[in-house]
Design a protein around this motif. Structure first.
Motif, short mmCIF file in Angstrom:
data_model
loop_
_atom_site.label_atom_id
_atom_site.label_comp_id
_atom_site.label_asym_id
_atom_site.label_seq_id
_atom_site.Cartn_x
_atom_site.Cartn_y
_atom_site.Cartn_z
N GLN A 141 -7.13 2.85 -47.82
CA GLN A 141 -6.74 1.54 -47.31
C GLN A 141 -7.71 1.07 -46.23
O GLN A 141 -8.13 -0.10 -46.22
CB GLN A 141 -5.32 1.62 -46.73
CG GLN A 141 -4.83 0.34 -46.07
CD GLN A 141 -3.41 0.47 -45.55
OE1 GLN A 141 -2.48 0.71 -46.29
NE2 GLN A 141 -3.24 0.32 -44.23
N ASN A 145 -10.29 -2.30 -46.48
CA ASN A 145 -10.30 -3.36 -45.47
C ASN A 145 -11.65 -3.47 -44.76
O ASN A 145 -12.00 -4.54 -44.27
CB ASN A 145 -9.17 -3.14 -44.46
CG ASN A 145 -7.82 -3.54 -45.02
OD1 ASN A 145 -7.54 -4.71 -45.21
ND2 ASN A 145 -6.98 -2.54 -45.30
N LYS A 148 -13.79 -5.49 -47.64
CA LYS A 148 -13.39 -6.85 -48.00
C LYS A 148 -14.06 -7.85 -47.08
O LYS A 148 -14.39 -7.54 -45.93
CB LYS A 148 -11.87 -7.01 -47.92
CG LYS A 148 -11.33 -7.04 -46.49
CD LYS A 148 -9.86 -7.34 -46.47
CE LYS A 148 -9.32 -7.38 -45.03
NZ LYS A 148 -9.88 -8.47 -44.23
N MET A 153 -5.25 -9.07 -45.51
CA MET A 153 -5.34 -7.62 -45.37
C MET A 153 -4.90 -6.95 -46.68
O MET A 153 -4.15 -7.53 -47.47
CB MET A 153 -4.47 -7.14 -44.22
CG MET A 153 -4.91 -7.63 -42.86
SD MET A 153 -6.53 -6.97 -42.39
CE MET A 153 -6.14 -5.23 -42.19
N SER A 251 -1.91 -11.34 -47.29
CA SER A 251 -1.86 -9.88 -47.21
C SER A 251 -1.21 -9.35 -48.48
O SER A 251 -0.08 -9.74 -48.82
CB SER A 251 -1.08 -9.43 -45.97
OG SER A 251 -1.80 -9.75 -44.80
#
Length: 410
Positions: A141, A145, A148, A153, A251
């Motif tokens: 995770q 992030n 990206k 998120m 998100s």
């Protein structure tokens, strides 16, 4: 560790062949910190609980086997409950234990007598695997992030099984052309509007209507291309004709589905109808290469090929190894996302960008889906399925469960 710096400079990096335990020992020997393998200034010389491995009761005292963060398994120790100041880890241990026992009872349809003085080896093994999975998913995770380039998120969740991060998937934000394929990423002309919403703008030059209303919702019917303002336009970043290029604003959560569909994607916030949600990106390959790969993917039961057939069927997007969040979006015969072709800097009609817009209001916690047969033209008729060589293969059974389910993905 050197690979991280190389990656920041744009170089390729490869997985380390040394075990995690060995790397941790080397770091401690040299007094080096490395956040990616769990060694920080906080635990370089101190002990911090990473997770709990086992449980026992001796002389009416409760003990937990502790895995220390940044230290190899060989240093695990039994610690009395009274010494542990980690309520979250204790709760996770209890939850994992309960989930495992519930699964065993359900599978055997009997009531098991739980040993309150020690855990059975199979249960302790499950708890350790679950703890390691939780750590691996958190690292994944964090990596997603970092990679990206959009506002929204990305979260990762698996409460279903022990599956960890995919081993052969690389997150990208835009098309990755295969060798021999050229993507022109700079427009040759742009608008000089002072207000793109009211003046003749890039869409008018292309002979189509402006795609969005004042609320940034798409107002054109499926099949109509979107022409957004580009890098040569004189309008600023707040131009109402710059929506897709801003990236995902919501998100989203990559989660493990409970219906056998593997990973899926759900939104964590409410999405208005006709709103841009995400792009479908991947490796751009020829349709001939897509046919070859498609045969291999059919044998594995996976589907990641998306034909770029706005005006021709020369190219296909393959998101199997390279992609973004859309890689994990599942198919549905009754989807809540609709496909649109988008042109921004690259105006080559053979290579549109693929944007997914909501067809209706999507509530927080709801899974996102699109129809794998859906074309940029909006046509999902059975006749359209055979237009691309990438679709002329063995049929894959659909598991979407929609009332209108056609029974097959392709």
């Amino acid at each position: 560790m050197a690979a991280a710096g190389a990656e920041a400079r744009g170089a390729w990096c490869v997985p380390c062949l040394v075990s995690l335990d060995t790397l941790q020992e080397l770091c401690r020997k040299e007094k080096l910190t490395c956040k990616s393998i769990g060694i920080t200034k906080r635990n370089l010389n101190n002990y911090e609980v990473e997770y709990l491995c086992d449980y026992k009761v001796e002389k009416d005292m409760e003990y937990y086997l502790v895995k220390w963060k940044g230290w190899p398994d060989s240093t695990n120790t039994w610690e009395p409950l009274q010494n542990l100041k980690c309520p979250l880890l204790l709760q996770q241990f209890s939850n994992d234990k309960h989930n495992y026992l519930s699964q065993v009872k359900k599978g055997k349809a009997i009531t098991l007598k739980e040993n309150h003085r020690a855990l059975k080896p199979a249960l302790a093994e499950y708890i350790v695997k679950k703890a390691k999975q939780r750590i691996a998913l958190q690292r994944w995770q964090d990596e997603l992030n970092r990679r990206k380039n959009h506002k929204g998120m990305i979260f990762v969740e698996n409460t279903v099984d022990l599956e960890g991060p995919p081993s052969d998937f690389y997150y990208i934000n835009e098309y990755k052309p295969a060798p021999g394929i050229s993507l022109v990423n700079e427009a040759t002309f742009g608008c000089s509007c002072t207000d793109c919403f009211f003046e003749k703008c890039c869409p008018a030059e292309a002979g189509v209507l402006l795609a969005y209303n004042k609320n940034q919702q798409i107002k054109i019917p499926p099949g109509t291309p979107i022409y957004e303002c580009n890098s040569r336009c004189q309008c600023g970043p707040d131009c109402p004709n710059r929506i897709v290029q801003k990236g995902t604003q919501y998100s989203l959560c990559i989660f493990r589905t409970s219906n056998g569909c593997g990973w899926g994607v759900k939104t964590l916030v409410k999405i208005r109808r006709r709103s841009f949600v995400m792009e479908y990106v991947g490796e751009v390959i020829t349709s001939e290469e897509a046919e070859r790969r498609g045969q291999l993917y059919d044998n594995k039961g996976i589907t990641y090929l998306f034909d770029l057939d706005y005006e021709s069927d020369e190219f296909t997007v393959d998101a199997a190894r390279y992609g973004n969040v859309s890689h994990f979006v599942n198919h549905s015969c009754d989807p809540n996302l609709q496909v649109f072709n988008v042109f921004i800097d690259n105006l080559d009609t053979r290579l549109p960008r693929i944007a997914l817009f909501s067809t209706r209001t999507i509530n927080a916690g709801e899974e996102l889906t699109f129809d794998y047969q859906m074309k940029g033209s909006g046509d999902i008729s059975s006749d359209s399925v055979d237009h691309s060589p990438a679709k002329k293969r063995a049929r894959t059974v659909c598991k979407c469960g929609a009332v209108t389910c056609r029974g097959y993905l392709n």
